[in-house]
Design an enzyme around this catalytic site. Structure first.
Site, PDB file in Angstrom:
ATOM      1  N   GLU A 209       0.911  -1.424   0.026  1.00 14.29           N
ATOM      2  CA  GLU A 209      -0.179   0.129  -0.431  1.00 14.29           C
ATOM      3  C   GLU A 209       0.802   1.269   0.170  1.00 14.29           C
ATOM      4  O   GLU A 209       1.764   1.399   0.220  1.00 14.29           O
ATOM      5  CB  GLU A 209      -0.543  -0.023   1.055  1.00 14.29           C
ATOM      6  CG  GLU A 209      -1.776   0.736   1.578  1.00 14.29           C
ATOM      7  CD  GLU A 209      -2.616   1.785   0.349  1.00 14.29           C
ATOM      8  OE1 GLU A 209      -2.132   1.561  -1.023  1.00 14.29           O
ATOM      9  OE2 GLU A 209      -3.870   1.544   0.781  1.00 14.29           O
ATOM     10  N   ASP A 210       0.467   2.221  -0.421  1.00 18.30           N
ATOM     11  CA  ASP A 210       0.998   3.691  -0.466  1.00 18.30           C
ATOM     12  C   ASP A 210       1.211   4.473   0.735  1.00 18.30           C
ATOM     13  O   ASP A 210       2.427   4.588   1.526  1.00 18.30           O
ATOM     14  CB  ASP A 210       0.086   4.535  -1.652  1.00 18.30           C
ATOM     15  CG  ASP A 210      -1.209   4.595  -1.461  1.00 18.30           C
ATOM     16  OD1 ASP A 210      -1.510   4.006  -0.318  1.00 18.30           O
ATOM     17  OD2 ASP A 210      -1.798   5.569  -2.309  1.00 18.30           O
TER      18      ASP A 210
HETATM   19  P1  IMP Z   1      -7.100   4.890   4.811  1.00 20.12           P
HETATM   20  O1  IMP Z   1      -8.741   4.046   4.958  1.00 20.12           O
HETATM   21  O2  IMP Z   1      -7.330   5.926   5.237  1.00 20.12           O
HETATM   22  O3  IMP Z   1      -5.973   4.331   5.790  1.00 20.12           O
HETATM   23  O4  IMP Z   1      -7.222   5.078   3.145  1.00 20.12           O
HETATM   24  C1  IMP Z   1      -5.506   5.032   3.335  1.00 20.12           C
HETATM   25  C2  IMP Z   1      -6.219   5.762   1.597  1.00 20.12           C
HETATM   26  O5  IMP Z   1      -6.399   7.088   1.615  1.00 20.12           O
HETATM   27  C3  IMP Z   1      -4.601   6.086   0.876  1.00 20.12           C
HETATM   28  O6  IMP Z   1      -4.744   4.903  -0.151  1.00 20.12           O
HETATM   29  C4  IMP Z   1      -4.558   6.552  -0.119  1.00 20.12           C
HETATM   30  O7  IMP Z   1      -5.331   5.980  -1.322  1.00 20.12           O
HETATM   31  C5  IMP Z   1      -5.477   7.942   0.400  1.00 20.12           C
HETATM   32  N1  IMP Z   1      -4.754   8.918   1.353  1.00 20.12           N
HETATM   33  C6  IMP Z   1      -4.542   9.418   2.556  1.00 20.12           C
HETATM   34  N2  IMP Z   1      -3.619  10.253   2.546  1.00 20.12           N
HETATM   35  C7  IMP Z   1      -3.081  10.770   1.425  1.00 20.12           C
HETATM   36  C8  IMP Z   1      -2.632  11.285   1.442  1.00 20.12           C
HETATM   37  O8  IMP Z   1      -1.710  11.998   2.296  1.00 20.12           O
HETATM   38  N3  IMP Z   1      -1.789  12.042  -0.359  1.00 20.12           N
HETATM   39  C9  IMP Z   1      -2.932  11.195  -0.816  1.00 20.12           C
HETATM   40  N4  IMP Z   1      -3.559   9.815  -0.781  1.00 20.12           N
HETATM   41  C10 IMP Z   1      -4.428   9.347   0.739  1.00 20.12           C
HETATM   42 MG    MG Z   2      -4.487   4.032  -1.588  1.00 19.21          MG
END
Ligand code: IMP
Ligand code: MG
Length: 181
Positions: A102-103
């Site tokens: 994951e990124d």
């Molecule tokens: P989570 O479910 O909140 O952990 O969401 C993760 C996803 O939100 C990542 O896979 C990204 O696609 C997006 N995301 C969260 N923070 C960033 C950021 O700073 N830049 C770009 N995408 C982000």
């Molecule tokens: Mg993502």
């Protein structure tokens, strides 16, 4: 809310060399841990992890197969129960070792959901590799087995990460500096 075209200032947070060095270190760590594994499946969570994923798997010596998974979430942020599957994997992961790439982990909901799903499908093990960890934003616990960099709450783009689908192709990771009104 339409963003202004090409108007964001982007401050470099992690340059190309810094990212490449860390990717090599992560690959070495993964190879050491999976030595002898015959059944590794590396799964990229689209779209954000695409460059990280291709750089990482090309560094791995462990034999593996690759696959892709994509989610979407409704609303402005990710919340419990709101993660939807947009594209499922092709391969069966029953009895396999899975490494999810994951990124960025923000609230943690996306990865929590995918981890639970893959365990339910009978994977032998599911490990998580994330390039960026926004630790302070976490709402649900996710164990990151391989973590690239821990960053603050700022919004980052580049090396796969987007802001309204833009900036993914930047070779570095930068912080979007929102213009003052
Ligand atoms: P989570 O479910 O909140 O952990 O969401 C993760 C996803 O939100 C990542 O896979 C990204 O696609 C997006 N995301 C969260 N923070 C960033 C950021 O700073 N830049 C770009 N995408 C982000
Ligand atoms: Mg993502």
């Amino acid at each position: 809310m339409e963003s202004q075209k090409d108007s964001h200032r982007i401050r470099v947070l992690l340059d190309e060399q810094t990212i490449a060095k860390r990717v090599h270190e992560l690959a070495a760590q993964i190879d050491a841990d999976f030595a002898g594994s015959e059944d590794l499946v590396a799964i990229s969570v689209l779209k954000g992890s695409v460059f990280f994923f291709t750089d990482l798997v090309r560094r791995l010596q462990t034999p593996l197969r690759i696959d892709f998974f994509q989610t979407t979430s409704y609303g402005s942020g990710t919340t419990a129960g709101e993660v939807r599957i947009k594209r499922d994997i092709d391969l069966s992961i029953r009895g396999k070792d899975v490494i999810l790439v994951e990124d960025i982990i923000d609230t943690g909901w996306t990865l929590r959901t995918i981890l639970d799903l893959f365990r339910f499908r009978g994977a032998r093990s599911v490990k998580l590799c994330a390039l960026l960890d926004k630790h302070e934003s976490r709402e649900v616990e996710v164990p990151i087995d391989y973590s690239g960099f821990r960053i603050g709450k700022e919004f980052v783009v580049g090396y796969g990460l987007d802001f309204n689908e833009r900036y993914r192709n930047l070779p570095y990771i930068g912080v979007v500096e929102m213009a003052e009104k």
